[in-house]
Design an enzyme around this catalytic site. Structure first.
Site, short mmCIF file in Angstrom:
data_model
loop_
_atom_site.label_atom_id
_atom_site.label_comp_id
_atom_site.label_asym_id
_atom_site.label_seq_id
_atom_site.Cartn_x
_atom_site.Cartn_y
_atom_site.Cartn_z
N LYS A 57 0.83 -1.20 0.00
CA LYS A 57 0.00 0.00 0.00
C LYS A 57 0.87 1.26 0.00
CE LYS A 57 -3.80 -2.37 2.30
NZ LYS A 57 -4.47 -2.70 3.56
N GLN A 101 -4.88 -1.32 9.65
CA GLN A 101 -4.74 -2.64 9.05
C GLN A 101 -5.35 -3.72 9.94
OE1 GLN A 101 -3.42 -3.43 5.93
NE2 GLN A 101 -4.23 -5.45 6.43
N ASP A 124 -11.15 2.80 3.95
CA ASP A 124 -11.52 1.38 3.84
C ASP A 124 -13.02 1.20 3.65
OD1 ASP A 124 -9.49 -0.49 3.67
OD2 ASP A 124 -9.13 -0.54 5.83
#
Length: 307
Positions: A57, A101, A124
């Protein structure tokens, strides 16, 4: 633009490259307006897979011109410390996107952490405000994997209206938002799950099949309609012939001769997930800039009115 679909394979790497190119152009345009998109990535613990995901990422962010800020915390980090960090990132106007995460260590309440993120910075798409907005058809930040699947389908099929889409799996991260996005695209949607009666028969109705169950090679050719387009979200590590390898939820070898198009694993959905994360970050930065400009304009107008 050439359609990056080669024969029966849907090339996620090629299509993700298109998305990242679009993101790079959008970043350049924002920078001309004095906006420098920034993504904060929070990693708690030492999960090897998470470290790989975060590294990828960060690399994609750098490639597109997005500033990436990493916060690596030890596994024993208290939940309160993590929530304090999220609060600081929420309050920082230089941070446009926040990604925590997953998975988190067992002692941390994942739901509480995700709900602590400002929905406007929730790249997200997991905050309940964004989940609810998606179900209502509003323009919100959308979970990256389903958004990536939609881009693959649009690139492969063109219009999706009227097609029968079967989603296998009903997780909050993929299955449910995937169904919502397909409904927005005017598909007829069936969600197949562990309690469904005769799941293979249901799947055979699908012009489009999205497999997201996390069971290696569960869906074979007998589950699929000839000419179906198959998007395999599964990433399963197995031992085979003395080697470790990644396979999807679909038995690729049996499906390939039957279907019109299918994503490989790896190289299909995976690259799209990260590309859509970058797209969400730019989208968040643009919307925050618009909101800030409107707020400043309203304040200035109010001052003129009262002066």
């Amino acid at each position: 633009m050439n359609n990056p679909v080669h024969g029966d394979l849907i090339d996620g790497k090629a299509i993700s490259a298109l998305v990242l190119s679009e993101v790079g152009a959008a970043v350049s345009a924002l920078r001309e307006q004095g906006v420098h998109p920034a993504l904060a990535v929070v990693l708690v613990g030492d999960d090897p897979a998470s470290h790989v995901y975060v590294r990828n990422k960060v690399l994609r962010a750098e490639e597109t011109g997005i500033r990436s800020i990493e916060h690596r915390l030890p596994a024993e980090t208290a939940q309160s410390v993590l929530l304090d960090l999220i609060g600081q990132l929420n309050a920082d106007p230089a941070i446009n996107g926040i990604l925590v995460q997953l998975p988190l260590p067992a002692h941390i309440d994942e739901t509480r952490v995700l709900e602590a993120i400002n929905p406007a910075k929730d790249v997200d798409g997991f905050h309940s405000s964004n989940v609810g907005g998606l179900s209502q058809g509003r323009a919100v930040l959308t979970p990256c994997t389903p958004a990536g699947c939609m881009r693959l389908l649009e690139q492969t099929c063109g219009t999706l209206a009227g097609k029968h889409a079967v989603v296998i799996g009903r997780s909050n991260i993929v299955g449910k938002p995937m169904a919502a996005l397909l409904l927005q695209a005017d598909c007829t949607v069936t969600v197949v799950h562990s309690r469904s009666i005769d799941a293979p028969a249901l799947c055979r109705q699908g012009d489009i099949v999205i497999a997201a169950v996390g069971r290696p090679r569960m869906i074979n050719a007998s589950w699929l309609k000839p000419s179906a387009v198959v998007i395999d979200v599964g990433i399963n590590r197995i031992e085979e012939d003395g080697k470790s390898r990644l396979v999807g939820d679909v038995d690729f070898a049996s499906a390939l001769p039957l279907v019109s198009a299918i994503t490989p694993v790896p190289g299909g959905v995976g690259p799209m997930t990260i590309a859509m994360l970058m797209s969400n970050t730019v989208r968040a930065a643009r919307q925050q800039h618009i909101s800030h400009t409107q707020a400043v304009s309203a304040t200035e107008q109010a001052c003129l009115t009262t002066s």
